[in-house]
Design an enzyme around this catalytic site. Structure first.
Site, short mmCIF file in Angstrom:
data_model
loop_
_atom_site.label_atom_id
_atom_site.label_comp_id
_atom_site.label_asym_id
_atom_site.label_seq_id
_atom_site.Cartn_x
_atom_site.Cartn_y
_atom_site.Cartn_z
N ARG A 83 -1.73 -5.46 -8.58
CA ARG A 83 -0.60 -6.34 -8.31
C ARG A 83 -0.35 -7.34 -9.43
NH1 ARG A 83 -2.92 -7.95 -2.57
NH2 ARG A 83 -4.66 -8.02 -4.00
N SER A 126 -2.85 -7.68 2.76
CA SER A 126 -3.07 -7.62 4.21
C SER A 126 -3.43 -9.00 4.74
CB SER A 126 -4.21 -6.65 4.54
OG SER A 126 -3.92 -5.37 4.05
N LYS A 179 -15.42 -8.47 3.55
CA LYS A 179 -14.33 -8.76 4.50
C LYS A 179 -14.73 -8.48 5.94
CE LYS A 179 -10.58 -7.59 1.25
NZ LYS A 179 -9.60 -6.56 0.90
N HIS A 187 0.84 -1.21 0.00
CA HIS A 187 0.00 0.00 0.00
C HIS A 187 0.87 1.25 0.00
CE1 HIS A 187 -3.08 -2.63 2.28
NE2 HIS A 187 -3.66 -2.33 1.14
O1 PNS Z 1 -8.78 -2.85 -0.03
P1 PNS Z 1 -10.06 -3.36 -0.65
O2 PNS Z 1 -10.81 -4.23 0.34
O3 PNS Z 1 -9.82 -4.06 -1.97
O4 PNS Z 1 -10.94 -2.07 -0.95
C1 PNS Z 1 -12.26 -2.19 -1.48
C2 PNS Z 1 -13.07 -0.91 -1.23
C3 PNS Z 1 -13.13 -0.65 0.26
C4 PNS Z 1 -12.38 0.25 -1.94
C5 PNS Z 1 -14.49 -1.12 -1.83
O5 PNS Z 1 -15.09 -2.24 -1.22
C6 PNS Z 1 -15.36 0.12 -1.65
O6 PNS Z 1 -15.24 1.07 -2.42
N1 PNS Z 1 -16.24 0.13 -0.62
C7 PNS Z 1 -17.14 1.22 -0.34
C8 PNS Z 1 -18.55 0.92 -0.84
C9 PNS Z 1 -18.67 1.19 -2.34
O7 PNS Z 1 -18.46 2.29 -2.81
N2 PNS Z 1 -19.05 0.16 -3.11
C10 PNS Z 1 -19.25 0.30 -4.56
C11 PNS Z 1 -18.05 -0.10 -5.36
S1 PNS Z 1 -17.69 -1.83 -5.17
#
Ligand code: PNS
Length: 160
Positions: free
Chosen positions: A91, A129, A42, A18
């Site tokens: 990645r 993570s 998650k 990150h």
């Molecule tokens: O680190 P991650 O878990 O891959 O991040 C994913 C994240 C948190 C960016 C994604 O789940 C997110 O944007 N969550 C907020 C809710 C949202 O906007 N959902 C619509 C797009 S999937």
């Protein structure tokens, strides 16, 4: 016009992978918000406050970074801070399908905010993570994977 980007994620916890994306992204955008959001697939180990504290600690030397959290849609958050970009790290090919899905969904929600990807340094292409939490459970040496404050926080969690 200044460029404002949001680098969203679960950051549970933040890793050197990150940090690589954040430090390189901070050189491209005028302002970079590192925002802890909820990923409904998650179950986090660290609370939002704990994650924010760790991110703040390890990004304190990057002046144009601001750490934040949001309960809701990423695009609503991005609009609220007047961001014109989303920054994500990529990645491997295995990330592509997931990233394409969320990027396309986000574009439906707001097509004026563009998503940009930075390829993770090869050194960290395997890092996540989840994999750090997995090996930390067995007291493996994780000093090459996460900054010291994160290493200590993981040790503390495992001692509980
Ligand atoms: O680190 P991650 O878990 O891959 O991040 C994913 C994240 C948190 C960016 C994604 O789940 C997110 O944007 N969550 C907020 C809710 C949202 O906007 N959902 C619509 C797009 S999937």
């Amino acid at each position: 016009m200044s460029s404002i980007a949001v680098c969203p994620g679960s950051f549970d916890p933040i890793t050197y992978g990150h940090l690589d994306i954040i430090s390189r992204g901070a050189k491209v955008f005028d302002k970079l918000y590192i925002t802890v959001l909820n990923n409904s697939t998650k179950k986090p180990m660290f609370s939002v406050e704990e994650r924010i504290e760790l991110i703040r600690e390890v990004t304190k030397d990057i002046p144009n970074v601001e750490v934040d959290s949001f309960q809701g849609l990423l695009m609503d958050y991005a609009k609220s801070v007047k961001a014109n970009a989303i920054l994500r790290g990529l990645r491997a090919v295995s990330d592509f399908e997931y990233e394409m899905q969320i990027t396309s969904m986000n574009r439906v929600l707001d097509e004026s905010i563009e998503t940009f990807f930075i390829m993770t340094n090869n050194q960290y292409s395997f890092l996540s993570s989840s994999i750090v939490k997995e090996v930390a459970k067995y007291n493996a040496d994780i000093s090459e994977l996460v900054p010291k404050p994160v290493e200590l926080a993981l040790q503390k969690k495992n001692d509980l």
